[in-house]
Design a protein around this motif. Structure first.
Motif, PDB file in Angstrom:
ATOM      1  N   VAL A  58       0.832  -1.347   0.209  1.00 17.57           N
ATOM      2  CA  VAL A  58      -0.019  -0.004  -0.034  1.00 17.57           C
ATOM      3  C   VAL A  58       0.751   1.457  -0.090  1.00 17.57           C
ATOM      4  O   VAL A  58       1.979   1.226   0.785  1.00 17.57           O
ATOM      5  N   THR A  59       0.449   2.272  -0.665  1.00 17.50           N
ATOM      6  CA  THR A  59       1.252   3.370  -0.727  1.00 17.50           C
ATOM      7  C   THR A  59       0.068   4.663  -0.353  1.00 17.50           C
ATOM      8  O   THR A  59      -0.978   4.626  -0.697  1.00 17.50           O
ATOM      9  N   LEU A  60       0.809   5.867   0.372  1.00 16.45           N
ATOM     10  CA  LEU A  60       0.196   6.772   0.553  1.00 16.45           C
ATOM     11  C   LEU A  60       0.542   7.862  -0.496  1.00 16.45           C
ATOM     12  O   LEU A  60       1.738   8.227  -0.692  1.00 16.45           O
ATOM     13  N   ASP A  61      -0.372   8.128  -1.545  1.00 12.37           N
ATOM     14  CA  ASP A  61       0.305   8.901  -2.607  1.00 12.37           C
ATOM     15  C   ASP A  61      -0.160  10.604  -2.028  1.00 12.37           C
ATOM     16  O   ASP A  61      -1.175  10.900  -2.442  1.00 12.37           O
ATOM     17  N   TYR A  62       0.914  11.164  -1.564  1.00 16.25           N
ATOM     18  CA  TYR A  62       0.591  12.550  -1.467  1.00 16.25           C
ATOM     19  C   TYR A  62       0.282  13.598  -2.815  1.00 16.25           C
ATOM     20  O   TYR A  62       1.190  13.493  -3.614  1.00 16.25           O
ATOM     21  N   TYR A  63      -0.687  14.374  -2.498  1.00 14.83           N
ATOM     22  CA  TYR A  63      -1.137  15.177  -3.631  1.00 14.83           C
ATOM     23  C   TYR A  63      -1.302  16.565  -3.158  1.00 14.83           C
ATOM     24  O   TYR A  63      -1.945  16.730  -2.117  1.00 14.83           O
ATOM     25  N   ALA A  64      -0.451  17.461  -3.969  1.00 13.19           N
ATOM     26  CA  ALA A  64      -0.896  18.776  -3.491  1.00 13.19           C
ATOM     27  C   ALA A  64      -1.988  19.406  -3.970  1.00 13.19           C
ATOM     28  O   ALA A  64      -2.538  19.321  -5.046  1.00 13.19           O
ATOM     29  N   LYS A  65      -2.599  20.038  -2.853  1.00 13.65           N
ATOM     30  CA  LYS A  65      -3.953  20.427  -3.238  1.00 13.65           C
ATOM     31  C   LYS A  65      -4.206  21.959  -2.404  1.00 13.65           C
ATOM     32  O   LYS A  65      -3.872  22.127  -1.169  1.00 13.65           O
ATOM     33  N   THR A  66      -3.987  22.946  -3.475  1.00 15.01           N
ATOM     34  CA  THR A  66      -3.781  24.329  -2.929  1.00 15.01           C
ATOM     35  C   THR A  66      -5.163  25.430  -3.067  1.00 15.01           C
ATOM     36  O   THR A  66      -4.891  26.599  -2.816  1.00 15.01           O
ATOM     37  N   ASP A  67      -5.830  24.913  -3.879  1.00 10.81           N
ATOM     38  CA  ASP A  67      -7.140  25.530  -4.331  1.00 10.81           C
ATOM     39  C   ASP A  67      -8.006  25.749  -3.194  1.00 10.81           C
ATOM     40  O   ASP A  67      -9.168  26.500  -3.518  1.00 10.81           O
ATOM     41  N   GLU A  68      -7.940  24.873  -2.074  1.00 12.76           N
ATOM     42  CA  GLU A  68      -9.228  24.902  -0.993  1.00 12.76           C
ATOM     43  C   GLU A  68      -8.434  24.345   0.274  1.00 12.76           C
ATOM     44  O   GLU A  68      -7.582  23.715   0.051  1.00 12.76           O
ATOM     45  N   PRO A  69      -9.156  24.631   1.551  1.00 15.38           N
ATOM     46  CA  PRO A  69      -8.493  24.429   2.779  1.00 15.38           C
ATOM     47  C   PRO A  69      -8.512  22.646   2.789  1.00 15.38           C
ATOM     48  O   PRO A  69      -9.514  21.923   1.935  1.00 15.38           O
ATOM     49  N   ILE A  70      -7.549  22.079   3.261  1.00 13.53           N
ATOM     50  CA  ILE A  70      -7.378  20.651   3.386  1.00 13.53           C
ATOM     51  C   ILE A  70      -8.439  19.984   4.460  1.00 13.53           C
ATOM     52  O   ILE A  70      -8.406  20.498   5.653  1.00 13.53           O
ATOM     53  N   GLN A  71      -9.152  19.175   4.126  1.00 14.78           N
ATOM     54  CA  GLN A  71     -10.158  18.481   4.916  1.00 14.78           C
ATOM     55  C   GLN A  71      -9.556  17.427   5.898  1.00 14.78           C
ATOM     56  O   GLN A  71      -8.937  16.559   5.149  1.00 14.78           O
ATOM     57  N   SER A  72      -9.428  17.402   7.206  1.00 13.72           N
ATOM     58  CA  SER A  72      -8.825  16.455   7.801  1.00 13.72           C
ATOM     59  C   SER A  72      -9.241  15.137   7.756  1.00 13.72           C
ATOM     60  O   SER A  72     -10.511  14.857   7.929  1.00 13.72           O
ATOM     61  N   GLN A  73      -8.495  14.128   7.619  1.00 13.13           N
ATOM     62  CA  GLN A  73      -8.778  12.708   7.369  1.00 13.13           C
ATOM     63  C   GLN A  73      -8.111  11.945   8.624  1.00 13.13           C
ATOM     64  O   GLN A  73      -7.153  12.425   9.487  1.00 13.13           O
ATOM     65  N   HIS A  74      -8.368  10.726   8.870  1.00 11.37           N
ATOM     66  CA  HIS A  74      -7.699  10.022   9.745  1.00 11.37           C
ATOM     67  C   HIS A  74      -7.215   8.697   9.199  1.00 11.37           C
ATOM     68  O   HIS A  74      -7.463   7.974   8.370  1.00 11.37           O
TER      69      HIS A  74
END
Length: 139
Positions: A58-74
């Protein structure tokens, strides 16, 4: 006619998580943070993604999202008991507060759920990360 499985054959289970995208305001910072805490490496960029391979397929694929606030996940990580203390040490070295509970009300403490140990901490974008040495016992 017989069917011969090949390397790209699907697993025999119903489904297995392969990867998930993790939104980050700075993908490099967030990927390096998690890799540092877990004692892993950041992989080579793959298109818009920056992967952290968890070592279990399994990989966590980090993706830059700069157009809106980041929604916190667990995100919860089942880790070997013998690596847990090192992860806590790395959190402390990074100046990151960890908690015994998901609500972050018991700072600087670990829990003993299900006969193991666990802790919660925020990543740079406020994702609630969890490390635990025993899986949850579900009803």
């Amino acid at each position: 006619m017989s069917h011969t499985p090949h390397a790209t054959a699907l697993p025999t289970t119903v489904a297995r998580l392969d990867h998930t995208a993790v939104y980050a305001s700075d993908r490099q910072l967030s990927a390096e943070f998690l890799a540092a805490v877990l004692g892993l490496e950041v992989g080579a960029p793959f298109g818009p993604f920056l992967p952290v391979d968890l070592g279990n397929g399994v990989t966590l694929d980090y993706y830059a999202k700069t157009d809106e606030p980041i929604q916190s996940q667990h995100y919860a990580f089942l880790v070997p008991e013998e690596r847990f203390d090192g992860m806590i040490d790395r959190l402390e070295a990074l100046g990151v507060t960890y908690y015994a509970d998901p609500g972050h009300t018991r700072p600087g403490r670990v829990n003993d759920l299900f006969g193991g140990r666990g802790a919660y901490f925020d990543d740079p974008d406020g994702h609630n990360m969890e490390i635990m040495t025993r899986p949850y016992v579900r009803p």
